[in-house]
Write a protein that holds these residues in place. Structure first.
Motif, PDB file in Angstrom:
ATOM      1  N   VAL A   1     -10.979   2.109   5.485  1.00 43.71           N
ATOM      2  CA  VAL A   1     -11.393   2.438   4.120  1.00 43.71           C
ATOM      3  C   VAL A   1     -11.552   1.156   3.312  1.00 43.71           C
ATOM      4  CG1 VAL A   1     -10.876   3.794   2.052  1.00 43.71           C
ATOM      5  CG2 VAL A   1     -10.078   4.601   4.274  1.00 43.71           C
TER       6      VAL A   1
ATOM      7  N   PHE B   1       0.838  -1.200   0.000  1.00 43.05           N
ATOM      8  CA  PHE B   1       0.000   0.000   0.000  1.00 43.05           C
ATOM      9  C   PHE B   1       0.875   1.253   0.000  1.00 43.05           C
ATOM     10  CE2 PHE B   1      -2.763   3.098   2.324  1.00 43.05           C
ATOM     11  CZ  PHE B   1      -3.808   3.138   1.413  1.00 43.05           C
TER      12      PHE B   1
ATOM     13  N   PRO C   1      -0.259   8.179  -8.485  1.00 44.68           N
ATOM     14  CA  PRO C   1      -1.107   7.960  -9.669  1.00 44.68           C
ATOM     15  C   PRO C   1      -2.383   8.795  -9.675  1.00 44.68           C
ATOM     16  CG  PRO C   1      -1.145   6.040  -8.216  1.00 44.68           C
ATOM     17  CD  PRO C   1      -0.107   6.956  -7.687  1.00 44.68           C
TER      18      PRO C   1
ATOM     19  N   SER D   1     -11.813   2.907  -6.006  1.00 42.72           N
ATOM     20  CA  SER D   1     -10.637   2.212  -6.552  1.00 42.72           C
ATOM     21  C   SER D   1      -9.528   2.223  -5.511  1.00 42.72           C
ATOM     22  CB  SER D   1     -10.153   2.898  -7.833  1.00 42.72           C
ATOM     23  OG  SER D   1      -9.708   4.210  -7.555  1.00 42.72           O
ATOM     24  N   HIS D   2      -8.535   1.369  -5.715  1.00 39.87           N
ATOM     25  CA  HIS D   2      -7.408   1.303  -4.775  1.00 39.87           C
ATOM     26  C   HIS D   2      -6.609   2.603  -4.803  1.00 39.87           C
ATOM     27  CE1 HIS D   2      -8.126  -2.888  -3.870  1.00 39.87           C
ATOM     28  NE2 HIS D   2      -8.224  -3.140  -5.160  1.00 39.87           N
ATOM     29  N   THR D   3      -6.511   3.188  -5.987  1.00 46.34           N
ATOM     30  CA  THR D   3      -5.831   4.485  -6.114  1.00 46.34           C
ATOM     31  C   THR D   3      -6.606   5.539  -5.330  1.00 46.34           C
ATOM     32  OG1 THR D   3      -4.969   3.875  -8.275  1.00 46.34           O
ATOM     33  CG2 THR D   3      -5.011   6.219  -7.779  1.00 46.34           C
TER      34      THR D   3
ATOM     35  N   LEU E   1     -10.616  11.837  -7.208  1.00 43.69           N
ATOM     36  CA  LEU E   1      -9.227  11.999  -6.777  1.00 43.69           C
ATOM     37  C   LEU E   1      -8.948  13.487  -6.655  1.00 43.69           C
ATOM     38  CD1 LEU E   1      -7.497   9.504  -9.245  1.00 43.69           C
ATOM     39  CD2 LEU E   1      -8.186   9.052  -6.903  1.00 43.69           C
TER      40      LEU E   1
ATOM     41  N   VAL F   1     -12.562  -0.687  -0.401  1.00 42.43           N
ATOM     42  CA  VAL F   1     -12.591  -0.413  -1.840  1.00 42.43           C
ATOM     43  C   VAL F   1     -13.742  -1.206  -2.450  1.00 42.43           C
ATOM     44  CG1 VAL F   1     -11.350  -0.578  -4.024  1.00 42.43           C
ATOM     45  CG2 VAL F   1     -10.128   0.072  -1.951  1.00 42.43           C
TER      46      VAL F   1
ATOM     47  N   VAL G   1      -6.689   8.156   1.967  1.00 44.76           N
ATOM     48  CA  VAL G   1      -5.910   7.892   3.187  1.00 44.76           C
ATOM     49  C   VAL G   1      -4.874   8.991   3.398  1.00 44.76           C
ATOM     50  CG1 VAL G   1      -4.152   6.344   4.163  1.00 44.76           C
ATOM     51  CG2 VAL G   1      -6.288   5.404   3.295  1.00 44.76           C
ATOM     52  N   LEU G   2      -4.255   9.425   2.306  1.00 42.73           N
ATOM     53  CA  LEU G   2      -3.224  10.460   2.412  1.00 42.73           C
ATOM     54  C   LEU G   2      -3.812  11.839   2.671  1.00 42.73           C
ATOM     55  CD1 LEU G   2      -0.783   9.390  -0.416  1.00 42.73           C
ATOM     56  CD2 LEU G   2      -0.193   9.594   1.978  1.00 42.73           C
TER      57      LEU G   2
ATOM     58  N   LYS H   1      -8.400   4.947  -2.737  1.00 50.61           N
ATOM     59  CA  LYS H   1      -8.157   4.671  -1.311  1.00 50.61           C
ATOM     60  C   LYS H   1      -6.841   5.312  -0.865  1.00 50.61           C
ATOM     61  CE  LYS H   1      -7.371   0.952   2.026  1.00 50.61           C
ATOM     62  NZ  LYS H   1      -7.652  -0.435   2.423  1.00 50.61           N
ATOM     63  N   GLU H   2      -5.799   5.114  -1.662  1.00 50.94           N
ATOM     64  CA  GLU H   2      -4.492   5.713  -1.345  1.00 50.94           C
ATOM     65  C   GLU H   2      -4.627   7.230  -1.211  1.00 50.94           C
ATOM     66  OE1 GLU H   2      -1.919   4.459  -4.505  1.00 50.94           O
ATOM     67  OE2 GLU H   2      -1.528   2.512  -3.604  1.00 50.94           O
TER      68      GLU H   2
ATOM     69  N   GLY I   1      -4.772   7.608 -12.771  1.00 49.28           N
ATOM     70  CA  GLY I   1      -5.642   7.316 -11.633  1.00 49.28           C
ATOM     71  C   GLY I   1      -5.935   5.845 -11.461  1.00 49.28           C
TER      72      GLY I   1
ATOM     73  N   ALA J   1      -5.966   3.282   7.136  1.00 51.10           N
ATOM     74  CA  ALA J   1      -6.216   2.506   5.911  1.00 51.10           C
ATOM     75  C   ALA J   1      -7.250   1.400   6.100  1.00 51.10           C
ATOM     76  CB  ALA J   1      -4.908   1.923   5.394  1.00 51.10           C
TER      77      ALA J   1
END
Lengths: 274, 433
Positions: free
Chosen positions: B173, A31, A265, B155-157, B126, B175, B163-164, B159-160, B305, B170
């Protein structure tokens, strides 16, 4: 949501199109693997920071000299001629060094035009701010000079950088101050000094790039001017120069360790070859 | 376990878009699964008050004026009474907010938490970190999410990113992707032109959808392939760029700008195409490529993304967001079409039907609700402590705001006690379902 126990051979993948035996809130050790930090960051060393900061203090010194000349003119002191003369001499020398006199005729024509039109229009200044109190004029001039210093280009582009705003603020402040002088000759002298200090000097500074020389001469000059006005103002000036030239750059260099620009990304892509 | 869920967002029908259709379809599926679902949104024109939609989905169109881009002015205090009233009337247990850009979602969640209800939040987009608007949005999101029980990303992106930017743990959250109604997006090869290759692009014509890239790609592809035609659906400020390209290159016969499409027209437009082109510069999920794949089109998209997570490599050709890479990917797709080596439309459709169906998404969302309902309730004091930890300036400021909100809620409890508020009859129970 309870973490499900999954067989070791099942590997989590960062995709949505595969049915996964992992719970939806599962967080893999990978992650945030794609995260990048400070990609375009170029750290600035102490020497560069200290050197670049002289650009700001030089501009502060120029502004201080301008104010000093105004106060000398206002008090009817004869010292203004010395200050004005020295500053004009520096500008002329800088012009000669920068080889701008290759074709002297257009330059002389512009100088003559400026002197003629400027001197002709100066008497209007006296009545320009009659209805405004002197306190308001001073306050407005201080604000305009601060705007000039804040928005000045200092050889870089930034969010709050606008050479047009900076120059207009300085000239506007100069006109406000000139309108408070009794003699037409004095008002005209102040306006010519404003043009030299705020329009010509920054251009010459960029061309010649004599950072340390300009800084030394102008800071010393500004300090002498301040001493002639009052010791307190001279100390305040030195303090501000000390902060701008030493404290702030060192703080900036120290703060760089905390810079944490995150890239990943999710960032909006940049279009290059359109 | 039956839940009473309240979906809250500024974005809902009659407005059309990804978030709007997500809320509507998810609500329908949850109703089918036996839950009670209501929706709270702001008024749209003269659509104010309570409306019923399919399967008795009750929608509250609050009489609040929009400020910008279909988002209401953030007041919090002004909404307190009406939110409290609805939550009590409908016996709401879980409040589910949608979209980080929705003021109403933020307000609805905060008020719900102060009333002791559970809250879930779905982030559909995003967001960056650098510009002023992003900093403010992220801080607001951090405040809101510090109080929610669980968060969902598409999406996992995503989620990242969440989280940030919102500093959420994490494991809080989940997905759960978006889905599409594949019954509305079926392939039909008879509708396609045989002597032409039609590239379809459907999106809002705005900068972040990469319209500048599309405008640069069109003339290159048209020059290379005389049989290629472009069908571009959607409207927006960047339409002018496409019109200029069409004019300059003399491509009126080969580039059709369809303008804003109605939801019912999307399927028909997709069926006319062979290749679907998406040039987005950022995308959390991109439902458009899923719909296109369900219709059997080859998909060419920018690799941004969450897009790489959505479709398998055999169904999508991804390119870096620059002109030459997109042209190369389109070359590949056109070549594959001419050789007939691409995946069959019905195979694509079946894959999408299996992978992204609403029943599965609703079931997974239901698991989140089950988990949230079992979590112990937080006292207002503990909740305010969470908000306090959201920064040295924002923390105390929002604690002050929410404390005032709490006091106002206590005042409303005295002024208009909950036992005096009529409980709304359940539509499904009324119908005997």
């Amino acid at each position: 949501m309870g973490e499900h126990v999954t067989p070791l051979e099942v590997k989590w993948e960062k995709v949505l199109f595969k049915k996964s035996s992992f719970p939806d809130n599962y967080t893999d050790p990978k992650f945030l693997d794609e995260i990048k930090r400070n990609v375009h960051f170029k750290p600035i060393d102490t020497r560069t920071a200290l050197l670049k900061s002289t650009r700001i203090s030089t501009q502060i010194s120029v502004t201080v000299i301008f104010w000093a000349v105004f106060l000398q003119l206002k008090d009817g002191s004869a010292i203004w001629e010395v200050t004005y003369g020295i500053f004009s001499f520096i500008i002329i020398v800088a012009y000669v060094v920068s080889f701008r006199f290759n074709n002297i005729l257009p330059v002389l024509k512009n100088v003559f035009l400026f002197i003629a039109v400027g001197y002709g229009c100066t008497p209007v200044l006296k009545t320009l701010t009659d209805t405004i109190s002197t306190d308001s004029i001073y306050a407005m001039s201080v604000i305009l000079m601060l705007v000039h210093i804040a928005f000045h280009q200092y050889g870089m582009d930034g969010v709050c950088v606008s050479p047009y705003v900076s120059l207009n603020a300085a000239i506007c402040g100069a006109i406000c101050l000139a309108s408070r002088l009794q003699e037409t000759r004095h008002a005209f002298a102040l306006l010519t000094l404003a043009v030299q200090a705020f329009a010509l000097f920054p251009k010459l500074y960029e061309v010649l790039n004599y950072t340390i020389i300009a800084f030394t001469i102008l800071t010393a000059g500004a300090f002498c001017c301040m001493i002639s006005i009052s010791v307190v103002s001279a100390i305040l000036f030195l303090l501000s120069i000390f902060c701008v030239n030493l404290i702030f750059p060192l703080c900036f260099v120290w703060a760089q360790q905390y810079k944490n620009n995150i890239y990943g990304p999710w960032d909006e892509a940049m279009i290059f070859n359109r | 376990m039956r839940h009473v869920i309240c979906m809250v967002s500024d974005f809902f029908y009659p407005n059309l878009g990804g978030v709007e259709s997500h809320i509507f379809t998810l609500s329908q599926c949850l109703i089918t699964l036996g839950h009670k679902v209501i929706v709270i949104t702001h008024s749209y024109g003269n659509r104010v008050g309570v409306r019923y939609m399919t399967n008795g989905l009750k929608v509250y169109y609050l009489p609040i004026k929009t400020m910008h881009d279909q988002v209401v002015l953030p007041t919090l205090f002004a909404s307190l009474s009406i939110f409290r009233n609805i939550y009590i009337r409908e016996c709401v247990e879980i409040v589910h907010g949608h979209s980080a850009f929705s003021t109403l979602a933020h307000e609805g969640i905060v008020i719900a938490r102060l009333l002791g209800l559970k809250a879930v939040f779905t982030d559909h987009s995003l967001n960056g970190f650098a510009d002023i608007s992003a900093i403010l949005t992220n801080k607001l999101l951090e405040i809101t999410l510090s109080g929610v029980n669980h968060c969902i990303c598409v999406s996992h992106t995503g989620k990242e990113n969440t989280v940030l930017r919102a500093k959420v743990p994490a494991n809080h959250v989940s997905v759960i992707p978006n889905a599409t109604d594949t019954t509305l997006f079926k392939p039909d090869v008879t509708k396609k032109e045989t002597d032409q290759i039609i590239i379809v692009a459907l999106s809002r014509l705005v900068y972040r959808k990469g319209i500048d890239l599309l405008a640069s790609v069109i003339p290159i592809i048209c020059k290379k392939y005389p049989k290629v035609h472009f069908l571009i659906g959607g409207d927006g400020p960047k339409r002018l760029v496409l019109e200029q390209v069409r004019e300059r290159e003399g491509l009126h016969e080969r580039v059709s700008l369809l303008g804003a499409l109605d939801q019912s027209e999307v399927h028909g437009t997709l069926l006319r195409g062979h290749i679907f082109l998406n040039t987005s510069l950022t995308e959390a999920y991109c439902i458009a490529i899923v719909e296109a794949a369900a219709c059997g089109l080859q998909v060419v998209s920018t690799k941004v993304g969450g897009i790489p997570e959505v479709l398998p490599p055999e169904m999508i050709r991804m390119a870096q967001p620059d002109v030459s890479a997109i042209v190369s990917a389109l070359d590949d797709a056109i070549d594959s079409h001419l050789k007939g080596t691409c995946m069959s439309p019905w195979e694509c459709h079946q894959f999408i039907h299996r992978t992204y169906n609403w029943v599965d998404i609703a079931t997974r969302t239901q698991l989140v609700y089950d988990d949230v309902k079992q979590q112990p309730s937080l006292s207002v004091g503990k909740l305010l402590c969470r908000y306090r930890n959201c920064g040295p300036v924002a923390g105390p400021f929002f604690v002050l705001i929410f404390t005032i909100c709490h006091i106002l809620l206590q005042f409303f409890e005295w002024l208009y006690p909950r036992h005096l508020i009529d409980i709304a009859p359940d539509y499904n129970n009324e119908k005997g379902l």
